[in-house]
Design a protein around this motif. Structure first.
Motif, mmCIF file in Angstrom:
data_model
loop_
_atom_site.group_PDB
_atom_site.id
_atom_site.type_symbol
_atom_site.label_atom_id
_atom_site.label_comp_id
_atom_site.label_asym_id
_atom_site.label_seq_id
_atom_site.Cartn_x
_atom_site.Cartn_y
_atom_site.Cartn_z
ATOM 1 N N ALA A 277 0.832 -1.209 0.000
ATOM 2 C CA ALA A 277 0.000 0.000 0.000
ATOM 3 C C ALA A 277 0.867 1.259 0.000
ATOM 4 C CB ALA A 277 -0.923 -0.009 1.211
ATOM 5 N N LEU A 278 2.086 1.145 0.569
ATOM 6 C CA LEU A 278 2.939 2.339 0.679
ATOM 7 C C LEU A 278 3.738 2.632 -0.592
ATOM 8 C CD1 LEU A 278 4.332 1.978 4.306
ATOM 9 C CD2 LEU A 278 2.656 3.612 3.458
ATOM 10 N N VAL A 279 3.767 1.650 -1.512
ATOM 11 C CA VAL A 279 4.558 1.836 -2.721
ATOM 12 C C VAL A 279 4.152 3.115 -3.465
ATOM 13 C CG1 VAL A 279 4.899 0.908 -5.048
ATOM 14 C CG2 VAL A 279 5.228 -0.554 -3.060
ATOM 15 N N ASN A 280 2.847 3.426 -3.406
ATOM 16 C CA ASN A 280 2.370 4.592 -4.155
ATOM 17 C C ASN A 280 2.495 5.913 -3.399
ATOM 18 O OD1 ASN A 280 1.557 2.880 -6.251
ATOM 19 N ND2 ASN A 280 -0.301 2.375 -5.092
ATOM 20 N N LEU A 281 2.944 5.855 -2.145
ATOM 21 C CA LEU A 281 3.028 7.094 -1.362
ATOM 22 C C LEU A 281 4.276 7.889 -1.764
ATOM 23 C CD1 LEU A 281 2.001 8.904 0.932
ATOM 24 C CD2 LEU A 281 3.297 7.493 2.513
ATOM 25 N N MET B 41 1.777 8.989 12.191
ATOM 26 C CA MET B 41 0.353 8.857 12.482
ATOM 27 C C MET B 41 -0.514 9.675 11.533
ATOM 28 S SD MET B 41 0.291 6.581 14.628
ATOM 29 C CE MET B 41 -1.325 6.414 15.322
ATOM 30 N N ALA B 42 -0.067 10.880 11.183
ATOM 31 C CA ALA B 42 -0.925 11.777 10.406
ATOM 32 C C ALA B 42 -0.759 11.610 8.899
ATOM 33 C CB ALA B 42 -0.653 13.229 10.803
ATOM 34 N N VAL B 43 0.389 11.146 8.455
ATOM 35 C CA VAL B 43 0.634 11.096 7.012
ATOM 36 C C VAL B 43 0.743 9.663 6.488
ATOM 37 C CG1 VAL B 43 2.193 11.785 5.155
ATOM 38 C CG2 VAL B 43 1.837 13.312 7.113
ATOM 39 N N VAL B 44 1.563 8.840 7.156
ATOM 40 C CA VAL B 44 1.851 7.526 6.586
ATOM 41 C C VAL B 44 0.738 6.521 6.878
ATOM 42 C CG1 VAL B 44 3.562 5.702 6.371
ATOM 43 C CG2 VAL B 44 4.294 8.033 6.848
ATOM 44 N N VAL B 45 0.276 6.483 8.131
ATOM 45 C CA VAL B 45 -0.766 5.499 8.480
ATOM 46 C C VAL B 45 -2.029 5.670 7.619
ATOM 47 C CG1 VAL B 45 -2.339 4.743 10.303
ATOM 48 C CG2 VAL B 45 0.093 4.950 10.776
ATOM 49 N N PRO B 46 -2.518 6.905 7.431
ATOM 50 C CA PRO B 46 -3.704 7.037 6.567
ATOM 51 C C PRO B 46 -3.472 6.490 5.156
ATOM 52 C CG PRO B 46 -3.347 9.052 7.783
ATOM 53 C CD PRO B 46 -2.153 8.183 8.058
ATOM 54 N N ALA B 47 -2.254 6.702 4.627
ATOM 55 C CA ALA B 47 -1.961 6.189 3.284
ATOM 56 C C ALA B 47 -1.911 4.669 3.281
ATOM 57 C CB ALA B 47 -0.633 6.760 2.780
ATOM 58 N N ALA B 48 -1.509 4.088 4.416
ATOM 59 C CA ALA B 48 -1.344 2.630 4.480
ATOM 60 C C ALA B 48 -2.641 1.918 4.818
ATOM 61 C CB ALA B 48 -0.269 2.287 5.509
ATOM 62 N N LYS B 49 -3.693 2.683 5.120
ATOM 63 C CA LYS B 49 -4.926 2.094 5.652
ATOM 64 C C LYS B 49 -5.477 0.901 4.868
ATOM 65 C CE LYS B 49 -7.676 4.541 8.915
ATOM 66 N NZ LYS B 49 -8.220 5.863 9.171
ATOM 67 N N PRO B 50 -5.588 0.999 3.515
ATOM 68 C CA PRO B 50 -6.117 -0.167 2.800
ATOM 69 C C PRO B 50 -5.262 -1.412 3.038
ATOM 70 C CG PRO B 50 -5.806 1.707 1.314
ATOM 71 C CD PRO B 50 -5.250 2.113 2.626
ATOM 72 N N GLY B 51 -3.947 -1.217 3.069
ATOM 73 C CA GLY B 51 -3.038 -2.340 3.308
ATOM 74 C C GLY B 51 -3.186 -2.897 4.704
#
Lengths: 259, 280
Positions: A155-159, A179-189
């Motif tokens: 999921a993080l590959v596209n961040l 918490m504010a930037v990476v976790v939301p991007a990783a949520k689907p994963g």
């Protein structure tokens, strides 16, 4: 329109036949679960719900089901938290050492189940974890971690790496950035990883056979013992419930994806 | 704040999962190596016994044979499905995809149980054939290699289909179109132009199926009925029936080395990183 070629017919019909081979055997448990006989077979005179009644009134079956569910949820939570932190750390590092760490974390996918279970057994005896729920949770968490780490990392590959960098340069701490930037991007994963982890634990059998005796019984263990001792149609009822549940969830996700 | 400080905080995220994996997984698995060399006596006795035993040899040969046939079967059947889903898009494509994923979510135990229901002595297949008057006495469809192979192929098929589909998704149809435009038949265009491009996907699928099959326990144990002793079942047999931890551990080491060798050989042909680490 072009005439349909033999080539195309071969692949199309072939594919449907193979899909039938893949799916139809799963459905045979349905008629068998409705049998009016006390052995595995098709219904003889009429359909009967007796094996479902038996499942829902047998404390051992219900207890095993409940154990599998709560152990699965605890495992999924632990694996999701640990695996997400791991994948995010590795994503930031992206160096040789973190690549090695990622290989270490996926070893449970490659080691044969019986071999790792022997290892668990010997070590769990030392630690006094044999036949405890905690022992099962620990073993299952280890087996589930590779799946969480793989799906979070995917999921993080596209961040875009500049986004967390921007957060940092604007004064956010590492923790705040995560918490504010990476976790939301990783949520689907994370969600995929959580589901994977739950299923790994819910279906796991070989480890449980080695590290539990009598006090802890999970659903797969109960099914396993049932198949070994005497094939009782209650297993077919349980199998039907699980297959239908899977069918339902697959249908819902498929519909949500198309809409 | 230094660059180093930053790195330390990222390693702190990595550490918990990595630590429990090393302490509670890697060490126990390495512990098996120790048992193999120390129980009941220190030395290589267990490995000598293993090398001399014809039963062990039979079991290893059987394991590799079953894994190889399963792999070939999954590749042939899986390729057809992956090809159809990737190349003939129509309104049924999502359904086909769902049918590939569905068995993936049903536990191996349940799927093996279904095959027992189908293939047993008084299973559905035998009953149907007898009622139809085709056979007199039940056919022996399980508790032999045939039953194990059918169920193994069934269980492993999605593992072959998914990597092949991922690979086919990335193949442009321009080459096949060009070949067709230049006069190649549909078959020639497929075999000479399309198929070579799918080899990486085929290889990843093969590796996954083969490695998983080598160590497979549940399906061979249930469908084999103690007559198809693959290495994993042989190990549990040594330990549970004879409490022979030394030999059981030596066999486990043998199985681990065999798996590692397969991966090592595969790494010459396949990008292991994309086949295993960056799956999906």
């Amino acid at each position: 329109m072009m005439p349909v070629s033999a080539f195309r017919i071969f692949f199309q019909t072939g594919a449907w036949l193979i899909l039938a081979f893949l799916v139809l055997p799963l459905l045979v448990v349905i008629p068998v679960s409705l049998t009016d006989t006390s052995y595995i077979g098709l219904p003889k005179e009429h359909l009967s719900m007796q094996h479902y009644v038996n499942y829902f009134s047998d404390t051992e079956w219900l207890h095993a089901t409940w154990s599998s569910i709560w152990i699965g949820l605890v495992v999924a939570t632990c694996a999701a938290v640990l695996g997400t932190a791991f994948a995010i750390g590795c994503w930031f590092l992206s160096d040789r050492a973190s690549a090695i760490a990622r290989w270490v974390l996926i070893t449970p996918i490659l080691v044969p189940p019986v071999v790792q279970s022997l290892g668990f057994y010997r070590f769990w005896v030392h630690l006094g974890l044999i036949d405890t729920s905690f022992g099962v949770i620990l073993a299952h968490t280890l087996l589930a971690l590779p799946y969480v780490s793989i799906s979070v990392f995917a999921a993080l590959v596209n961040l875009d790496r500049n986004i967390p960098r921007a957060a940092r340069s604007l004064g956010a701490s590492v923790w705040q950035t995560v918490m504010a930037v990476v976790v939301p991007a990783a949520k689907p994963g994370i969600l995929t990883g959580f589901i994977f982890a739950f299923i790994v634990s819910f279906d796991e059998i070989v480890g449980v056979l080695f590290i539990t005796v009598r006090r802890v019984t999970t659903l797969p263990k109960k099914i396993w013992e049932g198949i070994q001792d005497n094939i009782d149609p209650t297993i077919a009822a349980v199998a039907t419930l699980l297959v239908l549940l899977t069918l339902l969830i697959t249908a819902i996700t498929a519909l949500r994806r198309t809409s | 704040m230094g660059r180093l400080n930053e790195k330390v905080s990222y390693w702190m995220l990595v550490a918990p999962a990595l630590t429990i994996m090393i302490v509670f997984y890697i060490l126990p698995v390495l512990g098996i190596w120790e048992i193999a060399f120390t129980e009941p006596t220190t030395g290589v006795d267990n490995f000598v016994k293993m090398a001399e035993s014809s039963a062990v040899k039979t079991s290893f040969v059987l394991t590799f044979r079953v894994a190889a046939i399963t792999t070939v079967g999954c590749l042939l059947l899986g390729y057809i499905v992956a090809y159809s889903i990737s190349n003939f898009a129509n309104k049924f494509t999502p359904l086909m995809l769902a049918l590939v994923i569905l068995p993936f979510w049903v536990s191996v135990l349940i799927r093996s149980f279904s095959w027992i229901v189908l293939l047993g002595r008084s299973g559905l297949v035998n009953d149907t054939l007898r009622d139809a008057g085709i056979i007199e006495s039940p056919l022996r469809l399980m508790h032999n290699e045939f039953g194990v192979l059918i169920a193994m192929i069934h269980v492993m098929l999605p593992f072959a289909i998914l990597p092949m589909m991922t690979n086919m998704r990335g193949i442009s149809d321009a080459y096949v179109k060009a070949a067709r435009g230049l006069g190649a038949s549909e078959w020639t265009a497929f075999w000479n132009v399309y198929f070579p491009q799918t080899i990486p996907g085929v290889m990843s699928g093969a590796l996954l199926v083969f490695v998983l099959s080598l160590g497979f326990y549940v399906t061979p144990a249930l469908l084999g009925g103690g007559r198809v002793l693959m290495i994993s079942e042989y190990i549990t047999y040594q330990i549970q029936e004879f409490l022979n931890w030394g030999l059981g551990s030596a066999l486990s080491v043998g199985l681990l080395i065999a798996t590692a060798l397969v991966l090592l050989i595969a790494s010459r042909f396949i990008n292991l990183r994309s086949a295993l680490l960056e799956r999906k």
